[in-house]
Motif scaffolding. Structure first.
Motif, PDB file in Angstrom:
ATOM      1  N   SER A   1       0.727  -1.139   0.163  1.00 41.41           N
ATOM      2  CA  SER A   1      -0.066   0.031  -0.108  1.00 41.41           C
ATOM      3  C   SER A   1       0.779   1.322   0.099  1.00 41.41           C
TER       4      SER A   1
ATOM      5  N   ALA B   1       0.172   5.652   0.566  1.00 41.23           N
ATOM      6  CA  ALA B   1      -0.575   6.638   0.773  1.00 41.23           C
ATOM      7  C   ALA B   1       0.295   7.923   0.530  1.00 41.23           C
TER       8      ALA B   1
ATOM      9  N   SER C   1      -0.039  11.968   1.091  1.00 43.33           N
ATOM     10  CA  SER C   1      -0.492  13.138   1.849  1.00 43.33           C
ATOM     11  C   SER C   1       0.058  14.213   1.730  1.00 43.33           C
TER      12      SER C   1
ATOM     13  N   ARG D   1      -6.176   1.799  -7.207  1.00 39.74           N
ATOM     14  CA  ARG D   1      -6.175   2.943  -6.347  1.00 39.74           C
ATOM     15  C   ARG D   1      -7.543   3.816  -5.876  1.00 39.74           C
ATOM     16  N   ASP D   2      -7.317   4.504  -4.780  1.00 44.88           N
ATOM     17  CA  ASP D   2      -8.450   4.949  -4.288  1.00 44.88           C
ATOM     18  C   ASP D   2      -8.404   6.487  -4.226  1.00 44.88           C
ATOM     19  N   ASN D   3      -8.977   7.241  -5.392  1.00 44.86           N
ATOM     20  CA  ASN D   3      -8.823   8.667  -5.598  1.00 44.86           C
ATOM     21  C   ASN D   3      -9.303   9.621  -4.410  1.00 44.86           C
ATOM     22  N   LEU D   4     -10.288   8.963  -3.535  1.00 44.44           N
ATOM     23  CA  LEU D   4     -10.579   9.712  -2.329  1.00 44.44           C
ATOM     24  C   LEU D   4      -9.611   9.777  -1.365  1.00 44.44           C
ATOM     25  N   LYS D   5      -8.857   8.502  -1.195  1.00 43.09           N
ATOM     26  CA  LYS D   5      -7.975   8.556  -0.229  1.00 43.09           C
ATOM     27  C   LYS D   5      -6.501   8.821  -0.353  1.00 43.09           C
ATOM     28  N   ASN D   6      -6.241   8.783  -1.914  1.00 45.53           N
ATOM     29  CA  ASN D   6      -5.151   9.284  -2.344  1.00 45.53           C
ATOM     30  C   ASN D   6      -4.042   7.903  -2.026  1.00 45.53           C
ATOM     31  N   THR D   7      -4.657   6.851  -2.132  1.00 49.43           N
ATOM     32  CA  THR D   7      -3.846   5.668  -2.080  1.00 49.43           C
ATOM     33  C   THR D   7      -3.705   4.710  -3.395  1.00 49.43           C
TER      34      THR D   7
END
Length: 121
Positions: free
Chosen positions: A21, A23, A25, A71-77
């Motif tokens: 994973s 992340a 930020s 990827r998760d565009n809301l979580k920036n992951t």
């Protein structure tokens, strides 16, 4: 300030699976392409997989069919699911992201510090 933090590396036997994973930020306006690279000891860093903001993916031939990037565009992951691991997958795995931090920025690539993946035979 932007931080890119990988997690999920470790030691696994050949044929096993790991999930990495990453992340991103900080003060981010938009993230375009996110990628996973790897660097085996004593060798050059190589692209493993990439994914655009719209979800288009690409893989190196050596991992195609075994690894999956998402990827998760809301979580920036961004994650890398690695299955059917082989000893030759042993490397430090790095995440990067092309992003902007203001509305007037050009894209800048940020790298994480890497996470070790070791596959034993």
């Amino acid at each position: 300030q932007v931080q890119v933090l990988e997690s999920g590396g470790g030691l696994v036997q050949a044929g096993g699976s790991l999930r990495l994973s990453c992340a991103v930020s900080g003060s981010i306006v938009t993230i375009k392409t996110m990628r996973w690279y790897r660097q085996p000891a004593g060798k050059q860093r190589e692209l493993v997989a990439g994914i655009t903001s719209s979800g288009t993916t690409n893989y190196s031939d050596s991992v195609k069919g075994r690894f999956t990037i998402s990827r998760d565009n809301l979580k920036n992951t961004v994650t890398l699911q690695m299955n059917s691991l082989k000893p030759e997958d042993t490397a430090v795995y790095y995440c990067n992201a092309d992003l902007t931090t203001t509305d007037w920025d050009t894209l800048t690539r940020y790298w994480g510090q890497g996470t070790q993946v070791t596959v034993s035979s």
